[in-house]
Design a protein around this motif. Structure first.
Motif, mmCIF file in Angstrom:
data_model
loop_
_atom_site.group_PDB
_atom_site.id
_atom_site.type_symbol
_atom_site.label_atom_id
_atom_site.label_comp_id
_atom_site.label_asym_id
_atom_site.label_seq_id
_atom_site.Cartn_x
_atom_site.Cartn_y
_atom_site.Cartn_z
ATOM 1 N N UNK A 39 -1.256 -22.286 21.356
ATOM 2 C CA UNK A 39 -0.097 -21.461 21.624
ATOM 3 C C UNK A 39 0.849 -21.474 20.432
ATOM 4 N N UNK A 40 1.893 -20.650 20.522
ATOM 5 C CA UNK A 40 2.941 -20.679 19.512
ATOM 6 C C UNK A 40 4.284 -20.507 20.195
ATOM 7 N N UNK A 41 5.351 -20.829 19.481
ATOM 8 C CA UNK A 41 6.682 -20.701 20.050
ATOM 9 C C UNK A 41 6.969 -21.741 21.112
ATOM 10 N N UNK A 42 8.066 -21.524 21.825
ATOM 11 C CA UNK A 42 8.488 -22.449 22.871
ATOM 12 C C UNK A 42 7.871 -22.052 24.208
ATOM 13 N N UNK A 43 7.495 -23.023 25.036
ATOM 14 C CA UNK A 43 7.022 -22.698 26.384
ATOM 15 C C UNK A 43 8.176 -22.347 27.308
ATOM 16 N N UNK A 44 7.846 -21.769 28.450
ATOM 17 C CA UNK A 44 8.820 -21.506 29.508
ATOM 18 C C UNK A 44 8.225 -21.981 30.819
#
Length: 340
Positions: free
Chosen positions: A316-321
């Protein structure tokens, strides 16, 4: 969500979704690319024998793939009634988009809907939106604008408000916001300030907005957006952020004891954290992206100690939610895949 500005068809961009269900029996190994993952009270497992209806089977594609308008930022997620999920995300056009899953059957995600930009459409959205649901007919959305200001709008009983500007603690903000619901159906908003500290602002229905409160930061300052959650009927407020050592740090508040010091939860993270609390058991699920770009999580059961970090796999990339689904103890975690 209802009463949005416009709708569009969905290109082929996707987000991954993992579902965590305390109530289902599970077996096998977890996979980001097959069907949903189940949390059975002690571990995540993979349900692949067809004995349970997949949670997210979108557009006849494989489970965990939610078509999007093209993510270049992270997502925010909320649940406004039993089994539902709202996802809000920033698109390639620097606008806010949203979609809703109604929780009853596969293939029941709404089309992606486009929201007006803040400041009479003059300000673009940057970073990761935050969304909360205080009741079934209400949603509150918070974004950071490209002018580094905080904006907020409210959906209530079928109608969206205009965007409201909230001045940052030191004039501007340097991270995406996070938010959580308060006991009186008010809410907290947390951001990173110009000093790399975490700042909190509270809205109470009886008194309105508080002043910004400086929560400080871990050693080396905050190096990500913060996240926040509440537990035990909002008697605890928890704030998490990545520190200068790339570990995830935690600070908690109770009415009887006030704020604890910042405490390291370890790990080496490439993203900011996401934290959610289960509805009935008040267990915190904390998610982050590791150095291998896989999703990691650990939990804090009420009146107990943190479990170790465990991998959920994926790339994945970025922040999770994350989101705790109303009507049970299901928790979903969302992340953007590396191909957007």
């Amino acid at each position: 969500a209802a009463a949005l500005i416009a709708s569009t068809t969905r290109p082929s961009t996707r987000a991954h979704v993992a579902s965590i269900r305390n109530t289902l029996r599970a077996r096998g190994n977890f996979s980001w690319t097959d069907t949903h993952a189940v949390y059975n009270g002690s571990q995540f497992n993979y349900v692949g024998d067809g004995s349970h209806e997949p949670l997210l089977n979108i557009d006849d594609e494989s489970t965990f793939q939610v078509r999007s308008p093209g993510f270049i930022g992270g997502m925010g997620a909320a649940s406004y009634s039993n089994g539902t999920v709202d996802i809000y995300a920033r698109g390639h056009d620097f606008r806010l988009w949203s979609t809703t899953y109604n929780g009853h059957a596969p293939n029941e995600w709404d089309s992606w809907n486009e929201h007006a930009r803040p400041n009479n459409n003059a300000v673009q959205v940057t970073g990761m939106p935050a969304v909360i649901s205080r009741e079934a007919i209400a949603r509150d959305v918070f974004v950071r604008g490209t002018d580094n200001q905080l904006y907020f709008r409210n959906y209530y009983n079928g109608t969206w408000s205009s965007w409201f500007w909230i001045q940052g603690p030191q004039g501007t903000i340097t991270s995406s916001p996070a938010a959580t619901v308060r006991p009186d159906y008010g809410f907290d908003v947390v951001v990173r300030g110009e000093d790399n500290n975490i700042w909190q602002k509270t809205y109470a229905n009886s008194t309105g907005w508080s002043v910004w409160k400086n929560l400080g930061a871990p050693p080396g300052g905050a190096t990500s957006r913060p996240t926040t959650t509440t537990r035990l009927n909002q008697q605890f407020v928890d704030v998490f952020v990545r520190g200068g050592d790339n570990a995830i740090w935690h600070r908690a508040y109770t009415a009887s004891s006030g704020w604890t010091p910042w405490v390291s939860l370890g790990g080496v993270s490439l993203s900011g954290p996401a934290a959610v609390t289960t509805n009935s058991t008040s267990k915190i699920f904390l998610f982050t992206r590791g150095t291998d770009n896989a999703m990691y999580y650990r939990t804090l059961p009420l009146y107990s100690a943190w479990t170790p970090w465990q991998s959920l796999g994926g790339v994945t990339k970025g922040d999770p939610a994350g989101v705790a689904i109303k009507g049970g103890d299901t928790v979903d975690v969302y992340a953007v895949r590396t191909d957007d």
